[in-house]
Design a protein around this motif. Structure first.
Motif, PDB file in Angstrom:
ATOM      1  N   ASP A 107      -6.722   5.056  -4.149  1.00 17.77           N
ATOM      2  CA  ASP A 107      -7.522   4.357  -5.237  1.00 17.77           C
ATOM      3  C   ASP A 107      -8.869   3.897  -4.028  1.00 17.77           C
ATOM      4  O   ASP A 107     -10.050   3.626  -4.472  1.00 17.77           O
ATOM      5  CB  ASP A 107      -7.137   3.423  -5.966  1.00 17.77           C
ATOM      6  CG  ASP A 107      -6.663   3.699  -6.797  1.00 17.77           C
ATOM      7  OD1 ASP A 107      -6.681   4.897  -7.146  1.00 17.77           O
ATOM      8  OD2 ASP A 107      -5.407   3.088  -7.603  1.00 17.77           O
ATOM      9  N   LEU A 108      -8.522   3.302  -3.211  1.00 16.85           N
ATOM     10  CA  LEU A 108      -9.045   3.276  -1.924  1.00 16.85           C
ATOM     11  C   LEU A 108     -10.253   4.158  -1.746  1.00 16.85           C
ATOM     12  O   LEU A 108     -12.181   4.590  -1.271  1.00 16.85           O
ATOM     13  CB  LEU A 108      -8.865   2.902  -0.885  1.00 16.85           C
ATOM     14  CG  LEU A 108      -8.292   2.053  -0.341  1.00 16.85           C
ATOM     15  CD1 LEU A 108      -6.602   0.970   0.669  1.00 16.85           C
ATOM     16  CD2 LEU A 108      -8.598   0.154  -0.655  1.00 16.85           C
ATOM     17  N   GLU A 109      -9.891   5.171  -1.618  1.00 12.55           N
ATOM     18  CA  GLU A 109     -10.424   6.556  -1.251  1.00 12.55           C
ATOM     19  C   GLU A 109     -11.756   6.931  -2.231  1.00 12.55           C
ATOM     20  O   GLU A 109     -12.768   7.096  -1.857  1.00 12.55           O
ATOM     21  CB  GLU A 109      -9.760   7.832  -0.745  1.00 12.55           C
ATOM     22  CG  GLU A 109      -9.537   7.791   0.403  1.00 12.55           C
ATOM     23  CD  GLU A 109      -8.534   9.564   0.554  1.00 12.55           C
ATOM     24  OE1 GLU A 109      -8.934   9.935   1.089  1.00 12.55           O
ATOM     25  OE2 GLU A 109      -7.918  10.036  -0.237  1.00 12.55           O
ATOM     26  N   ASN A 110     -11.475   6.684  -3.836  1.00 18.84           N
ATOM     27  CA  ASN A 110     -12.128   7.260  -4.716  1.00 18.84           C
ATOM     28  C   ASN A 110     -12.697   5.966  -5.701  1.00 18.84           C
ATOM     29  O   ASN A 110     -13.826   6.121  -5.826  1.00 18.84           O
ATOM     30  CB  ASN A 110     -10.927   7.803  -5.944  1.00 18.84           C
ATOM     31  CG  ASN A 110     -10.649   8.979  -5.417  1.00 18.84           C
ATOM     32  OD1 ASN A 110     -10.883   9.863  -3.946  1.00 18.84           O
ATOM     33  ND2 ASN A 110      -9.008   9.590  -5.124  1.00 18.84           N
ATOM     34  N   LYS A 140       6.672  11.177  -9.714  1.00 18.87           N
ATOM     35  CA  LYS A 140       5.858  10.719 -11.146  1.00 18.87           C
ATOM     36  C   LYS A 140       5.647   9.431 -11.229  1.00 18.87           C
ATOM     37  O   LYS A 140       4.537   9.614 -12.124  1.00 18.87           O
ATOM     38  CB  LYS A 140       6.740  10.783 -11.472  1.00 18.87           C
ATOM     39  CG  LYS A 140       7.343  13.247 -11.663  1.00 18.87           C
ATOM     40  CD  LYS A 140       8.682  13.301 -12.281  1.00 18.87           C
ATOM     41  CE  LYS A 140       8.946  14.595 -12.653  1.00 18.87           C
ATOM     42  NZ  LYS A 140       9.978  15.301 -12.826  1.00 18.87           N
ATOM     43  N   GLU A 141       5.960   8.411 -10.914  1.00 17.26           N
ATOM     44  CA  GLU A 141       5.862   7.573 -11.346  1.00 17.26           C
ATOM     45  C   GLU A 141       4.692   6.438 -10.695  1.00 17.26           C
ATOM     46  O   GLU A 141       3.713   6.510 -11.366  1.00 17.26           O
ATOM     47  CB  GLU A 141       6.654   6.268 -10.143  1.00 17.26           C
ATOM     48  CG  GLU A 141       6.766   4.947 -10.799  1.00 17.26           C
ATOM     49  CD  GLU A 141       7.766   3.751  -9.720  1.00 17.26           C
ATOM     50  OE1 GLU A 141       7.570   2.709  -9.126  1.00 17.26           O
ATOM     51  OE2 GLU A 141       8.897   4.356 -10.225  1.00 17.26           O
ATOM     52  N   LEU A 142       4.314   6.817  -9.367  1.00 14.30           N
ATOM     53  CA  LEU A 142       2.765   6.619  -9.555  1.00 14.30           C
ATOM     54  C   LEU A 142       1.689   7.881  -9.254  1.00 14.30           C
ATOM     55  O   LEU A 142       0.708   7.518  -9.253  1.00 14.30           O
ATOM     56  CB  LEU A 142       2.617   7.084  -7.606  1.00 14.30           C
ATOM     57  CG  LEU A 142       3.311   6.032  -6.826  1.00 14.30           C
ATOM     58  CD1 LEU A 142       4.499   6.138  -5.673  1.00 14.30           C
ATOM     59  CD2 LEU A 142       2.801   4.087  -7.008  1.00 14.30           C
ATOM     60  N   GLY A 143       2.201   9.063 -10.269  1.00  7.57           N
ATOM     61  CA  GLY A 143       0.708   9.971 -11.290  1.00  7.57           C
ATOM     62  C   GLY A 143       0.287  10.816  -9.796  1.00  7.57           C
ATOM     63  O   GLY A 143      -0.725  11.753  -9.945  1.00  7.57           O
ATOM     64  N   TYR A 144       1.555  10.829  -8.373  1.00  7.13           N
ATOM     65  CA  TYR A 144       0.943  11.880  -7.715  1.00  7.13           C
ATOM     66  C   TYR A 144       1.539  13.204  -7.960  1.00  7.13           C
ATOM     67  O   TYR A 144       1.293  14.749  -7.808  1.00  7.13           O
ATOM     68  CB  TYR A 144       2.037  12.103  -6.498  1.00  7.13           C
ATOM     69  CG  TYR A 144       1.095  10.340  -5.324  1.00  7.13           C
ATOM     70  CD1 TYR A 144      -0.250  10.670  -5.455  1.00  7.13           C
ATOM     71  CD2 TYR A 144       2.433   9.632  -4.928  1.00  7.13           C
ATOM     72  CE1 TYR A 144      -0.823   9.128  -4.852  1.00  7.13           C
ATOM     73  CE2 TYR A 144       1.429   8.443  -4.165  1.00  7.13           C
ATOM     74  CZ  TYR A 144       0.366   8.643  -4.265  1.00  7.13           C
ATOM     75  OH  TYR A 144      -0.162   6.737  -3.239  1.00  7.13           O
ATOM     76  N   ILE A 150       0.674  -1.587  -0.248  1.00 11.78           N
ATOM     77  CA  ILE A 150      -0.219   0.061  -0.079  1.00 11.78           C
ATOM     78  C   ILE A 150       0.889   1.308   0.457  1.00 11.78           C
ATOM     79  O   ILE A 150       1.515   1.257   0.857  1.00 11.78           O
ATOM     80  CB  ILE A 150      -0.423   0.411   1.654  1.00 11.78           C
ATOM     81  CG1 ILE A 150      -1.209  -1.241   1.223  1.00 11.78           C
ATOM     82  CG2 ILE A 150      -2.129   1.156   0.991  1.00 11.78           C
ATOM     83  CD1 ILE A 150      -2.083  -1.446   2.916  1.00 11.78           C
ATOM     84  N   VAL A 151       0.561   2.452  -0.820  1.00 12.23           N
ATOM     85  CA  VAL A 151       1.355   3.579  -0.953  1.00 12.23           C
ATOM     86  C   VAL A 151       0.216   4.731  -0.818  1.00 12.23           C
ATOM     87  O   VAL A 151      -1.000   4.618  -1.363  1.00 12.23           O
ATOM     88  CB  VAL A 151       1.891   3.349  -2.412  1.00 12.23           C
ATOM     89  CG1 VAL A 151       1.089   3.447  -2.940  1.00 12.23           C
ATOM     90  CG2 VAL A 151       3.140   4.725  -2.350  1.00 12.23           C
ATOM     91  N   ARG A 152       0.797   5.445  -0.517  1.00  8.14           N
ATOM     92  CA  ARG A 152       0.338   7.242  -0.007  1.00  8.14           C
ATOM     93  C   ARG A 152       0.940   7.939  -0.494  1.00  8.14           C
ATOM     94  O   ARG A 152       2.457   8.107  -0.795  1.00  8.14           O
ATOM     95  CB  ARG A 152      -0.837   7.277   1.320  1.00  8.14           C
ATOM     96  CG  ARG A 152      -1.851   8.221   1.047  1.00  8.14           C
ATOM     97  CD  ARG A 152      -1.760   8.570   3.073  1.00  8.14           C
ATOM     98  NE  ARG A 152      -2.496   9.224   3.071  1.00  8.14           N
ATOM     99  CZ  ARG A 152      -3.280   9.469   4.367  1.00  8.14           C
ATOM    100  NH1 ARG A 152      -3.080   8.558   5.305  1.00  8.14           N
ATOM    101  NH2 ARG A 152      -4.648  10.110   5.051  1.00  8.14           N
ATOM    102  N   ASP A 153       0.452   9.164  -1.340  1.00 11.94           N
ATOM    103  CA  ASP A 153       0.843   9.999  -1.466  1.00 11.94           C
ATOM    104  C   ASP A 153       1.696  10.851  -0.139  1.00 11.94           C
ATOM    105  O   ASP A 153       1.175  10.895   1.003  1.00 11.94           O
ATOM    106  CB  ASP A 153      -0.139  11.505  -1.848  1.00 11.94           C
ATOM    107  CG  ASP A 153       0.433  13.148  -2.544  1.00 11.94           C
ATOM    108  OD1 ASP A 153       1.795  13.120  -1.944  1.00 11.94           O
ATOM    109  OD2 ASP A 153      -0.066  13.109  -2.884  1.00 11.94           O
ATOM    110  N   PRO A 154       3.247  11.184  -0.599  1.00  9.86           N
ATOM    111  CA  PRO A 154       3.761  11.585   0.623  1.00  9.86           C
ATOM    112  C   PRO A 154       3.440  12.681   1.119  1.00  9.86           C
ATOM    113  O   PRO A 154       3.602  13.457   2.156  1.00  9.86           O
ATOM    114  CB  PRO A 154       5.546  11.552   0.305  1.00  9.86           C
ATOM    115  CG  PRO A 154       4.683  11.757  -0.796  1.00  9.86           C
ATOM    116  CD  PRO A 154       3.978  10.697  -0.952  1.00  9.86           C
TER     117      PRO A 154
END
Length: 359
Positions: A257-260, A354-358, A184-188
Protein backbone atom coordinates in the motif's frame (compact mmCIF):
# COMPACT_ATOMS: atom_id res chain seq x y z
CA UNK A 1 13.27 16.60 19.75
CA UNK A 2 10.53 14.47 21.23
CA UNK A 3 7.03 15.54 22.25
CA UNK A 4 7.41 17.09 25.67
CA UNK A 5 4.77 16.86 28.38
CA UNK A 6 3.31 20.27 29.16
CA UNK A 7 4.44 21.63 32.52
CA UNK A 8 1.39 20.55 34.47
CA UNK A 9 2.14 20.72 38.19
CA UNK A 10 0.59 24.14 38.78
CA UNK A 11 -2.28 23.58 36.34
CA UNK A 12 -3.04 20.21 37.95
CA UNK A 13 -3.22 21.84 41.38
CA UNK A 14 -5.52 24.56 40.01
CA UNK A 15 -7.82 21.96 38.47
CA UNK A 16 -7.98 19.87 41.63
CA UNK A 17 -8.68 22.96 43.73
CA UNK A 18 -11.57 23.87 41.42
CA UNK A 19 -13.03 20.44 41.70
CA UNK A 20 -12.55 20.30 45.43
CA UNK A 21 -14.56 23.49 45.41
CA UNK A 22 -17.28 21.66 43.49
CA UNK A 23 -17.22 18.83 45.96
CA UNK A 24 -17.23 20.96 49.12
CA UNK A 25 -19.14 24.10 48.14
CA UNK A 26 -21.50 22.77 45.51
CA UNK A 27 -20.35 25.30 42.90
CA UNK A 28 -21.26 22.94 40.08
CA UNK A 29 -22.62 25.63 37.78
CA UNK A 30 -19.29 27.43 37.54
CA UNK A 31 -18.47 28.09 33.87
CA UNK A 32 -14.77 27.63 34.58
CA UNK A 33 -15.40 24.24 36.14
CA UNK A 34 -17.55 23.15 33.20
CA UNK A 35 -14.92 24.31 30.74
CA UNK A 36 -12.16 22.45 32.55
CA UNK A 37 -14.22 19.28 32.76
CA UNK A 38 -15.12 19.15 29.09
CA UNK A 39 -11.69 20.15 27.80
CA UNK A 40 -9.53 18.16 30.18
CA UNK A 41 -11.24 14.80 30.38
CA UNK A 42 -10.46 13.12 27.05
CA UNK A 43 -12.00 9.67 27.10
CA UNK A 44 -15.75 9.43 26.28
CA UNK A 45 -16.31 7.12 29.25
CA UNK A 46 -14.85 9.70 31.64
CA UNK A 47 -16.44 12.79 30.15
CA UNK A 48 -18.81 14.44 32.58
CA UNK A 49 -21.63 15.86 30.53
CA UNK A 50 -24.17 16.76 33.20
CA UNK A 51 -23.13 18.69 36.29
CA UNK A 52 -25.91 19.01 38.87
CA UNK A 53 -26.80 22.56 39.88
CA UNK A 54 -26.32 21.57 43.51
CA UNK A 55 -24.20 18.41 43.64
CA UNK A 56 -24.98 15.94 46.37
CA UNK A 57 -22.24 14.08 48.25
CA UNK A 58 -22.15 11.25 45.68
CA UNK A 59 -22.06 13.71 42.76
CA UNK A 60 -19.20 15.62 44.36
CA UNK A 61 -17.17 12.51 45.02
CA UNK A 62 -17.84 11.26 41.48
CA UNK A 63 -16.60 14.51 39.93
CA UNK A 64 -13.44 14.60 42.02
CA UNK A 65 -12.60 10.94 41.39
CA UNK A 66 -13.14 11.31 37.66
CA UNK A 67 -10.93 14.36 37.34
CA UNK A 68 -8.17 12.73 39.38
CA UNK A 69 -8.28 9.70 37.05
CA UNK A 70 -8.21 11.97 34.02
CA UNK A 71 -5.32 13.95 35.52
CA UNK A 72 -3.31 10.79 36.07
CA UNK A 73 -4.00 9.66 32.48
CA UNK A 74 -3.02 13.08 31.17
CA UNK A 75 0.21 13.29 33.14
CA UNK A 76 1.49 9.74 33.22
CA UNK A 77 0.01 7.89 30.26
CA UNK A 78 -0.74 10.03 27.26
CA UNK A 79 2.61 11.80 27.12
CA UNK A 80 5.23 9.34 28.31
CA UNK A 81 5.12 6.21 26.24
CA UNK A 82 6.44 4.44 23.16
CA UNK A 83 4.95 4.21 19.68
CA UNK A 84 6.48 1.14 18.07
CA UNK A 85 7.26 0.84 14.38
CA UNK A 86 7.24 -2.93 14.33
CA UNK A 87 7.98 -5.38 11.53
CA UNK A 88 9.90 -8.41 10.47
CA UNK A 89 13.22 -7.32 8.87
CA UNK A 90 13.10 -5.89 5.34
CA UNK A 91 9.39 -5.11 5.41
CA UNK A 92 9.58 -1.33 5.06
CA UNK A 93 10.39 -0.27 8.61
CA UNK A 94 13.09 2.20 7.57
CA UNK A 95 10.80 3.68 4.93
CA UNK A 96 8.09 4.39 7.51
CA UNK A 97 10.69 5.74 9.94
CA UNK A 98 11.93 8.09 7.24
CA UNK A 99 8.43 9.34 6.50
CA UNK A 100 7.61 9.89 10.18
CA UNK A 101 10.92 11.56 10.99
CA UNK A 102 10.50 13.95 8.06
CA UNK A 103 6.96 14.83 9.12
CA UNK A 104 7.38 15.12 12.88
CA UNK A 105 11.03 16.16 13.28
CA UNK A 106 11.68 18.62 10.45
CA UNK A 107 10.32 22.09 9.80
CA UNK A 108 9.12 21.50 6.26
CA UNK A 109 9.14 17.74 5.63
CA UNK A 110 12.61 17.84 4.06
CA UNK A 111 14.22 14.48 4.88
CA UNK A 112 17.84 13.74 5.68
CA UNK A 113 19.46 10.70 7.31
CA UNK A 114 20.21 12.57 10.55
CA UNK A 115 16.48 12.80 11.22
CA UNK A 116 16.40 9.03 11.73
CA UNK A 117 18.23 9.56 15.03
CA UNK A 118 14.88 10.74 16.38
CA UNK A 119 13.47 7.24 15.78
CA UNK A 120 16.06 4.80 17.03
CA UNK A 121 16.08 1.04 16.98
CA UNK A 122 15.19 -0.87 20.11
CA UNK A 123 17.04 -2.67 21.47
CA UNK A 124 20.36 -1.02 20.60
CA UNK A 125 23.52 0.22 22.34
CA UNK A 126 21.96 3.69 22.51
CA UNK A 127 19.64 2.38 25.22
CA UNK A 128 22.15 -0.07 26.68
CA UNK A 129 25.41 1.90 27.09
CA UNK A 130 26.93 -0.84 29.23
CA UNK A 131 27.89 -4.19 27.79
CA UNK A 132 25.13 -6.84 27.84
CA UNK A 133 26.81 -10.19 28.39
CA UNK A 134 24.07 -12.75 27.72
CA UNK A 135 20.75 -13.29 26.01
CA UNK A 136 19.10 -13.62 29.41
CA UNK A 137 20.54 -10.29 30.55
CA UNK A 138 19.39 -8.66 27.31
CA UNK A 139 15.77 -9.80 27.56
CA UNK A 140 15.66 -9.01 31.28
CA UNK A 141 16.70 -5.42 30.47
CA UNK A 142 13.94 -4.61 27.98
CA UNK A 143 11.26 -3.56 30.46
CA UNK A 144 13.55 -1.67 32.90
CA UNK A 145 14.90 0.44 30.02
CA UNK A 146 11.37 1.20 28.83
CA UNK A 147 10.49 2.21 32.38
CA UNK A 148 13.29 4.77 32.23
CA UNK A 149 12.01 5.97 28.85
CA UNK A 150 8.60 6.54 30.39
CA UNK A 151 10.13 8.57 33.19
CA UNK A 152 11.35 11.13 30.63
CA UNK A 153 7.70 12.12 30.14
CA UNK A 154 8.02 12.14 26.35
CA UNK A 155 6.54 10.20 23.47
CA UNK A 156 9.17 8.14 21.66
CA UNK A 157 8.86 6.52 18.25
CA UNK A 158 11.01 3.39 18.28
CA UNK A 159 11.83 0.89 15.54
CA UNK A 160 11.83 -2.80 16.40
CA UNK A 161 11.98 -6.19 14.71
CA UNK A 162 11.17 -7.99 17.96
CA UNK A 163 8.02 -10.03 18.37
CA UNK A 164 5.31 -8.77 20.71
CA UNK A 165 5.57 -11.31 23.49
CA UNK A 166 7.97 -12.82 26.00
CA UNK A 167 11.41 -14.35 25.61
CA UNK A 168 13.25 -16.24 28.36
CA UNK A 169 10.24 -15.36 30.53
CA UNK A 170 10.77 -11.62 29.98
CA UNK A 171 8.18 -9.49 28.19
CA UNK A 172 9.46 -7.39 25.33
CA UNK A 173 7.07 -4.57 26.24
CA UNK A 174 3.67 -4.02 27.87
CA UNK A 175 0.73 -1.58 27.74
CA UNK A 176 2.33 0.21 30.70
CA UNK A 177 5.02 1.53 28.36
CA UNK A 178 3.48 1.26 24.89
CA UNK A 179 1.15 3.92 23.55
CA UNK A 180 0.61 2.10 20.26
CA UNK A 181 2.19 0.32 17.32
CA UNK A 182 2.48 0.65 13.56
CA UNK A 183 2.72 -2.96 12.39
CA UNK A 184 4.23 -3.19 8.90
CA UNK A 185 3.95 -6.35 6.82
CA UNK A 186 5.23 -7.28 3.36
CA UNK A 187 4.71 -10.14 0.92
CA UNK A 188 7.20 -12.78 2.15
CA UNK A 189 8.13 -13.64 -1.43
CA UNK A 190 9.65 -10.17 -1.73
CA UNK A 191 10.98 -10.13 1.81
CA UNK A 192 13.19 -13.13 1.07
CA UNK A 193 14.95 -11.43 -1.84
CA UNK A 194 15.74 -8.42 0.36
CA UNK A 195 17.05 -10.71 3.09
CA UNK A 196 19.33 -12.40 0.57
CA UNK A 197 20.94 -9.09 -0.34
CA UNK A 198 21.06 -7.64 3.16
CA UNK A 199 22.57 -10.67 4.89
CA UNK A 200 24.55 -12.04 1.92
CA UNK A 201 22.74 -15.39 1.97
CA UNK A 202 21.24 -17.67 -0.68
CA UNK A 203 17.59 -18.60 -1.19
CA UNK A 204 17.77 -21.74 0.90
CA UNK A 205 19.35 -19.99 3.90
CA UNK A 206 16.99 -17.03 3.60
CA UNK A 207 14.01 -19.39 3.61
CA UNK A 208 15.38 -21.17 6.68
CA UNK A 209 15.75 -17.79 8.38
CA UNK A 210 12.17 -16.73 7.58
CA UNK A 211 10.67 -20.01 8.80
CA UNK A 212 12.75 -20.37 11.98
CA UNK A 213 10.47 -19.71 14.97
CA UNK A 214 13.53 -19.43 17.23
CA UNK A 215 15.35 -16.92 15.07
CA UNK A 216 17.08 -13.92 16.61
CA UNK A 217 19.08 -10.96 15.31
CA UNK A 218 22.22 -9.40 16.69
CA UNK A 219 24.62 -6.97 15.04
CA UNK A 220 27.65 -9.00 13.97
CA UNK A 221 29.88 -6.06 14.87
CA UNK A 222 28.84 -6.36 18.52
CA UNK A 223 30.83 -9.59 18.95
CA UNK A 224 30.11 -10.63 22.56
CA UNK A 225 27.77 -7.71 23.37
CA UNK A 226 24.04 -8.53 23.29
CA UNK A 227 22.80 -4.92 23.36
CA UNK A 228 21.21 -5.31 19.91
CA UNK A 229 19.70 -8.74 20.57
CA UNK A 230 16.18 -9.08 19.13
CA UNK A 231 13.99 -12.15 19.10
CA UNK A 232 12.32 -11.95 15.68
CA UNK A 233 10.99 -15.54 15.33
CA UNK A 234 9.60 -16.42 11.87
CA UNK A 235 7.92 -14.10 9.37
CA UNK A 236 4.43 -15.34 10.20
CA UNK A 237 4.90 -15.46 13.99
CA UNK A 238 6.37 -11.97 13.99
CA UNK A 239 3.47 -10.52 12.01
CA UNK A 240 0.83 -12.33 14.03
CA UNK A 241 2.34 -11.49 17.43
CA UNK A 242 1.65 -7.79 16.89
CA UNK A 243 -1.61 -8.34 15.05
CA UNK A 244 -3.37 -10.45 17.68
CA UNK A 245 -2.54 -8.40 20.76
CA UNK A 246 -5.72 -6.84 22.11
CA UNK A 247 -4.24 -4.52 24.72
CA UNK A 248 -2.43 -2.14 22.39
CA UNK A 249 -3.56 0.60 20.00
CA UNK A 250 -2.25 -0.48 16.61
CA UNK A 251 -2.55 -0.05 12.89
CA UNK A 252 -1.59 -2.57 10.20
CA UNK A 253 0.26 -1.18 7.18
CA UNK A 254 1.07 -3.25 4.10
CA UNK A 255 4.30 -2.40 2.29
CA UNK A 256 2.44 -2.76 -0.99
CA UNK A 257 0.00 0.00 0.00
CA UNK A 258 2.97 2.29 0.58
CA UNK A 259 4.16 1.47 -2.93
CA UNK A 260 0.80 1.83 -4.66
CA UNK A 261 -0.96 4.57 -2.69
CA UNK A 262 1.59 6.24 -0.47
CA UNK A 263 -0.24 9.52 0.10
CA UNK A 264 -3.41 7.95 1.50
CA UNK A 265 -1.43 5.29 3.37
CA UNK A 266 0.87 7.80 5.04
CA UNK A 267 -2.10 10.04 5.81
CA UNK A 268 -3.69 7.04 7.52
CA UNK A 269 -0.54 6.58 9.63
CA UNK A 270 -0.40 10.25 10.64
CA UNK A 271 -4.08 10.26 11.61
CA UNK A 272 -3.42 7.22 13.80
CA UNK A 273 -0.32 8.62 15.50
CA UNK A 274 -1.90 12.04 16.03
CA UNK A 275 -4.92 10.41 17.60
CA UNK A 276 -3.01 8.29 20.10
CA UNK A 277 -0.73 11.25 20.95
CA UNK A 278 -3.83 13.45 21.49
CA UNK A 279 -2.67 15.94 18.87
CA UNK A 280 -5.53 18.23 17.92
CA UNK A 281 -3.80 20.41 15.33
CA UNK A 282 -4.72 19.85 11.70
CA UNK A 283 -2.54 17.63 9.55
CA UNK A 284 -0.09 19.69 7.50
CA UNK A 285 -0.77 18.30 4.03
CA UNK A 286 2.01 20.33 2.41
CA UNK A 287 4.52 18.95 4.89
CA UNK A 288 3.11 15.45 4.48
CA UNK A 289 3.51 15.60 0.70
CA UNK A 290 7.05 16.91 1.01
CA UNK A 291 7.88 14.12 3.46
CA UNK A 292 6.72 11.64 0.82
CA UNK A 293 8.60 13.41 -1.97
CA UNK A 294 11.93 13.57 -0.12
CA UNK A 295 11.80 9.93 1.00
CA UNK A 296 11.22 8.48 -2.46
CA UNK A 297 13.28 5.31 -2.92
CA UNK A 298 15.38 6.71 -5.76
CA UNK A 299 16.35 9.74 -3.65
CA UNK A 300 17.21 7.56 -0.65
CA UNK A 301 19.35 5.32 -2.84
CA UNK A 302 21.21 8.29 -4.31
CA UNK A 303 21.68 9.78 -0.85
CA UNK A 304 23.15 6.49 0.39
CA UNK A 305 25.54 6.32 -2.58
CA UNK A 306 26.70 9.87 -1.88
CA UNK A 307 26.71 9.99 1.93
CA UNK A 308 26.70 6.35 3.01
CA UNK A 309 24.14 4.93 5.43
CA UNK A 310 25.17 3.86 8.91
CA UNK A 311 22.55 1.11 9.09
CA UNK A 312 23.97 -0.70 6.05
CA UNK A 313 26.02 -3.78 6.93
CA UNK A 314 29.13 -5.37 5.47
CA UNK A 315 29.04 -8.44 3.28
CA UNK A 316 30.12 -11.65 4.98
CA UNK A 317 31.79 -12.65 1.71
CA UNK A 318 34.13 -9.78 0.93
CA UNK A 319 33.66 -7.32 3.80
CA UNK A 320 32.32 -4.60 1.52
CA UNK A 321 29.32 -2.56 2.63
CA UNK A 322 26.09 -3.78 1.07
CA UNK A 323 23.63 -1.25 -0.35
CA UNK A 324 20.77 -0.84 2.12
CA UNK A 325 18.46 0.70 -0.47
CA UNK A 326 18.89 -1.99 -3.07
CA UNK A 327 16.14 -2.81 -5.60
CA UNK A 328 13.01 -0.85 -4.69
CA UNK A 329 10.22 -1.65 -7.14
CA UNK A 330 12.61 -3.88 -9.08
CA UNK A 331 12.41 -6.35 -6.24
CA UNK A 332 10.05 -8.74 -8.04
CA UNK A 333 10.06 -12.30 -6.71
CA UNK A 334 8.65 -13.60 -10.00
CA UNK A 335 11.89 -12.61 -11.73
CA UNK A 336 14.29 -13.31 -8.87
CA UNK A 337 13.20 -16.55 -7.15
CA UNK A 338 13.16 -20.19 -8.11
CA UNK A 339 9.68 -21.62 -8.59
CA UNK A 340 10.39 -24.20 -5.88
CA UNK A 341 11.20 -21.41 -3.40
CA UNK A 342 8.00 -19.54 -4.26
CA UNK A 343 5.95 -22.69 -3.70
CA UNK A 344 7.70 -23.35 -0.37
CA UNK A 345 6.92 -19.84 0.87
CA UNK A 346 3.28 -20.09 -0.17
CA UNK A 347 2.99 -23.44 1.61
CA UNK A 348 4.73 -22.27 4.78
CA UNK A 349 2.86 -18.98 5.13
CA UNK A 350 -0.31 -19.76 3.19
CA UNK A 351 -2.81 -18.83 5.91
CA UNK A 352 -1.24 -15.43 6.57
CA UNK A 353 -0.76 -14.71 2.86
CA UNK A 354 -4.42 -15.45 2.14
CA UNK A 355 -5.46 -13.30 5.08
CA UNK A 356 -3.39 -10.42 3.73
CA UNK A 357 -4.51 -10.89 0.12
CA UNK A 358 -1.12 -11.98 -1.20
CA UNK A 359 -2.49 -15.22 -2.65
Amino acid sequence: NHNNIPSSISSLLLILLNFLSVATLGSGTSCLVKLIITSFVFEPETLITDIPAIPGPEDRAYIVIKIIIASIRFKYINFSMIIWIASYPKCGNTWVRSLLSAYYFSKDGEFNFDLLKNIRQFPSPYFFPNKINTVEEASASWIPVQRKIKETKKVYFLKTHNVYGAYQGNNFTSPDYSLGAINIVRDPRNVITSLMNHFSINEEDALKMMSNVNRNLRDRNDKDNYATYSFISSWDKNYRSWKITKNLNKILIKYEDLENDIENTFLKIIKFTNEIMRKTDEIDLKKLKNSIKTTHFDLLKKREEKEGFEEAISSSDDGKTKAFFNLGRNNDYKKLLKKETIKSIEKLFGDEMKELGYI
